[in-house]
Write a protein that holds these residues in place. Structure first.
Motif, PDB file in Angstrom:
ATOM      1  N   GLU A 235      -9.636 -52.123   4.678  1.00  0.00           N
ATOM      2  CA  GLU A 235      -9.241 -51.575   5.972  1.00  0.00           C
ATOM      3  C   GLU A 235      -9.614 -52.538   7.099  1.00  0.00           C
ATOM      4  O   GLU A 235      -8.832 -52.771   8.018  1.00  0.00           O
ATOM      5  CB  GLU A 235      -9.906 -50.211   6.192  1.00  0.00           C
ATOM      6  N   PHE A 236     -10.807 -53.128   7.019  1.00  0.00           N
ATOM      7  CA  PHE A 236     -11.251 -54.084   8.033  1.00  0.00           C
ATOM      8  C   PHE A 236     -10.309 -55.287   8.083  1.00  0.00           C
ATOM      9  O   PHE A 236      -9.857 -55.696   9.156  1.00  0.00           O
ATOM     10  CB  PHE A 236     -12.690 -54.534   7.735  1.00  0.00           C
ATOM     11  N   ARG A 237     -10.007 -55.853   6.916  1.00  0.00           N
ATOM     12  CA  ARG A 237      -9.109 -57.027   6.870  1.00  0.00           C
ATOM     13  C   ARG A 237      -7.733 -56.676   7.428  1.00  0.00           C
ATOM     14  O   ARG A 237      -7.137 -57.455   8.168  1.00  0.00           O
ATOM     15  CB  ARG A 237      -8.996 -57.538   5.436  1.00  0.00           C
ATOM     16  N   LEU A 238      -7.220 -55.517   7.091  1.00  0.00           N
ATOM     17  CA  LEU A 238      -5.911 -55.095   7.570  1.00  0.00           C
ATOM     18  C   LEU A 238      -5.918 -54.920   9.093  1.00  0.00           C
ATOM     19  O   LEU A 238      -5.032 -55.419   9.785  1.00  0.00           O
ATOM     20  CB  LEU A 238      -5.490 -53.794   6.883  1.00  0.00           C
ATOM     21  N   LEU A 239      -6.921 -54.218   9.604  1.00  0.00           N
ATOM     22  CA  LEU A 239      -6.972 -53.955  11.042  1.00  0.00           C
ATOM     23  C   LEU A 239      -7.191 -55.229  11.863  1.00  0.00           C
ATOM     24  O   LEU A 239      -6.745 -55.300  13.010  1.00  0.00           O
ATOM     25  CB  LEU A 239      -8.061 -52.930  11.366  1.00  0.00           C
ATOM     26  N   THR A 240      -7.865 -56.220  11.302  1.00  0.00           N
ATOM     27  CA  THR A 240      -8.050 -57.470  12.052  1.00  0.00           C
ATOM     28  C   THR A 240      -6.751 -58.258  12.149  1.00  0.00           C
ATOM     29  O   THR A 240      -6.606 -59.100  13.036  1.00  0.00           O
ATOM     30  CB  THR A 240      -9.141 -58.367  11.425  1.00  0.00           C
ATOM     31  N   ARG A 241      -5.803 -57.992  11.272  1.00  0.00           N
ATOM     32  CA  ARG A 241      -4.515 -58.705  11.291  1.00  0.00           C
ATOM     33  C   ARG A 241      -3.456 -57.993  12.117  1.00  0.00           C
ATOM     34  O   ARG A 241      -2.493 -58.613  12.552  1.00  0.00           O
ATOM     35  CB  ARG A 241      -4.004 -58.879   9.866  1.00  0.00           C
ATOM     36  N   LEU A 242      -3.585 -56.696  12.299  1.00  0.00           N
ATOM     37  CA  LEU A 242      -2.592 -55.927  13.038  1.00  0.00           C
ATOM     38  C   LEU A 242      -2.891 -55.977  14.536  1.00  0.00           C
ATOM     39  O   LEU A 242      -4.013 -55.731  14.957  1.00  0.00           O
ATOM     40  CB  LEU A 242      -2.596 -54.468  12.586  1.00  0.00           C
ATOM     41  N   VAL A 243      -1.881 -56.296  15.302  1.00  0.00           N
ATOM     42  CA  VAL A 243      -2.017 -56.286  16.758  1.00  0.00           C
ATOM     43  C   VAL A 243      -0.866 -55.456  17.295  1.00  0.00           C
ATOM     44  O   VAL A 243       0.293 -55.875  17.256  1.00  0.00           O
ATOM     45  CB  VAL A 243      -1.968 -57.719  17.343  1.00  0.00           C
ATOM     46  N   HIS A 244      -1.187 -54.256  17.763  1.00  0.00           N
ATOM     47  CA  HIS A 244      -0.177 -53.326  18.267  1.00  0.00           C
ATOM     48  C   HIS A 244      -0.885 -52.313  19.151  1.00  0.00           C
ATOM     49  O   HIS A 244      -2.008 -51.900  18.843  1.00  0.00           O
ATOM     50  CB  HIS A 244       0.514 -52.623  17.093  1.00  0.00           C
ATOM     51  N   PRO A 245      -0.250 -51.901  20.250  1.00  0.00           N
ATOM     52  CA  PRO A 245      -0.901 -50.927  21.144  1.00  0.00           C
ATOM     53  C   PRO A 245      -1.249 -49.606  20.470  1.00  0.00           C
ATOM     54  O   PRO A 245      -2.144 -48.903  20.908  1.00  0.00           O
ATOM     55  CB  PRO A 245       0.128 -50.700  22.256  1.00  0.00           C
ATOM     56  N   GLY A 246      -0.560 -49.261  19.373  1.00  0.00           N
ATOM     57  CA  GLY A 246      -0.815 -48.000  18.686  1.00  0.00           C
ATOM     58  C   GLY A 246      -1.818 -48.099  17.559  1.00  0.00           C
ATOM     59  O   GLY A 246      -2.042 -47.125  16.850  1.00  0.00           O
ATOM     60  N   VAL A 247      -2.426 -49.278  17.376  1.00  0.00           N
ATOM     61  CA  VAL A 247      -3.373 -49.485  16.279  1.00  0.00           C
ATOM     62  C   VAL A 247      -4.716 -49.918  16.857  1.00  0.00           C
ATOM     63  O   VAL A 247      -4.782 -50.844  17.673  1.00  0.00           O
ATOM     64  CB  VAL A 247      -2.851 -50.571  15.295  1.00  0.00           C
ATOM     65  N   VAL A 248      -5.793 -49.256  16.441  1.00  0.00           N
ATOM     66  CA  VAL A 248      -7.127 -49.624  16.924  1.00  0.00           C
ATOM     67  C   VAL A 248      -7.549 -50.964  16.316  1.00  0.00           C
ATOM     68  O   VAL A 248      -7.123 -51.324  15.228  1.00  0.00           O
ATOM     69  CB  VAL A 248      -8.184 -48.544  16.591  1.00  0.00           C
ATOM     70  N   ARG A 249      -8.384 -51.697  17.054  1.00  0.00           N
ATOM     71  CA  ARG A 249      -8.904 -52.974  16.555  1.00  0.00           C
ATOM     72  C   ARG A 249     -10.174 -52.740  15.750  1.00  0.00           C
ATOM     73  O   ARG A 249     -11.007 -51.905  16.108  1.00  0.00           O
ATOM     74  CB  ARG A 249      -9.275 -53.901  17.720  1.00  0.00           C
ATOM     75  N   ALA A 250     -10.336 -53.493  14.679  1.00  0.00           N
ATOM     76  CA  ALA A 250     -11.590 -53.493  13.917  1.00  0.00           C
ATOM     77  C   ALA A 250     -12.569 -54.384  14.667  1.00  0.00           C
ATOM     78  O   ALA A 250     -12.220 -55.484  15.085  1.00  0.00           O
ATOM     79  CB  ALA A 250     -11.358 -54.015  12.511  1.00  0.00           C
TER      80      ALA A 250
END
Length: 120
Positions: free
Chosen positions: A70-85
């Motif tokens: 989950e941490f690796r995934l969230l660090t790669r996603l950049v979108h206003p609807g997704v929280v940052r790790a």
């Protein structure tokens, strides 16, 4: 009498114990609920001033891998609807935790008590 769901999922540690095991930079801890086998807390990161969500795992090895993924995934996603790790670490009791931005929304239970805020 023990409920079936209590036998399946271990109860999360008491809030005072959780406060004592996480790094001191996380203050004003409040329990938000559960996600999978993890307990989720809201806190203030005193280093950044951000309100954060902390997902505290258990000693289950599969759960550790889930938090890492989950941490690796969230660090790669950049979108206003997704929280940052923001952080991935171990409590002083050896429990893995994942820290993300807090979405700033209310739970369904809170909305049910009144209010019109968006729920994620």
């Amino acid at each position: 009498m023990v409920q079936l769901n209590e036998m399946i999922r271990p109860r999360p540690p008491r809030l005072a114990r959780v406060r004592a095991t996480l790094p001191r930079r996380y203050s004003e801890l409040r329990r938000m609920g559960r996600q999978g086998g993890s307990a989720v807390y809201r806190a203030l990161d005193t280093s950044s001033g951000l309100e954060v969500a902390i997902k505290l795992g258990s000693t289950d090895p599969g759960q550790l891998e889930d938090l890492r993924r989950e941490f690796r995934l969230l660090t790669r996603l950049v979108h206003p609807g997704v929280v940052r790790a923001l952080d991935l670490g171990w409590s002083s009791e050896g429990l893995p935790y994942l820290v993300t931005e807090h979405a700033g929304t209310r739970t369904l239970l809170e909305v049910g008590r009144g209010g019109t805020e968006r729920v994620l």
